[in-house]
Design a protein around this motif. Sequence first.
Motif: not given
Length: 263
Positions: A123-127, A154-163, A165-173
């Motif tokens: 979150t410190s870098v992305h957000l 990231s495409a990971a910001s739209f929905n979840i992929d098990k590969l 990181s949840p924190a990465y998806s959340a930061a990109k959202a």
Amino acid sequence: MAIDDRVKNSPYRSSGLLAGKVAVITGVGAAETIGAVTAAVFVREGAQVLAADISGAQKETAIALGPAAAPFQLDITREEDVAAMFAHAVETFGRVDILVNVAGNPGARRGEEVTVEEYESLTSVHLLGTLLTNKHAVRMMAPAGGGAIMNFSSAASFNIDKLISPAYSAAKAGVNALTKSFAVHHGPQGIRVNAVAPGFTLSKKNHGVPPEIMQNLSGKAALARPGTPQEQADVAAFLASDRASFVTGVVVPVDGGWTARLA
């Protein structure tokens, strides 16, 4: 470092899309990264570029790009560094028309639980990094009558992929939310703010992905292949250009149709 061969030998020749523009691009690391290729595409299209990164590799990239590029080293999570980056761009090139915020760190952790350390790192870098660069870009652009900002999500910001990181998806959202917020708040000042959301892309960090993971990730796209850094960079160049003059507040998936498959 030579300019990425896919840019040098691209069938797409310069159309002067960004002629006369000055761009600050963060995350310009070594060759074959999205940031370095974006810097090369922007120079190809006529822009002058401040190539910024924490790694030191931005120096070689700027040298390879020639007199239209200059390097700058910063930690994107430190506000004083971000302010100094924009001041240096103005000192070097006279103004700032464009920000492309590519800087990020990978969400590669695959543990069962998200740790505080992982959360804070991502979150410190992305957000926070996105917030600071956008904030200081606006400070430069508003008095000049406008500008264009592109954040890399990231495409990971739209929905979840098990590969992923949840924190990465959340930061990109969060990057998506900041993009839309800055677009709405600063549209009256002539500042457009959009985001590019890459799917799986063969940037340098992904070259060593195991074959079974490569096949899995590549197969998620409707086009059944990974993207290239240049395909991301060309979309960013369009969004930065005057041809996208009525485009703001959007997150553009550049993912070969990956997000079209998301439930």
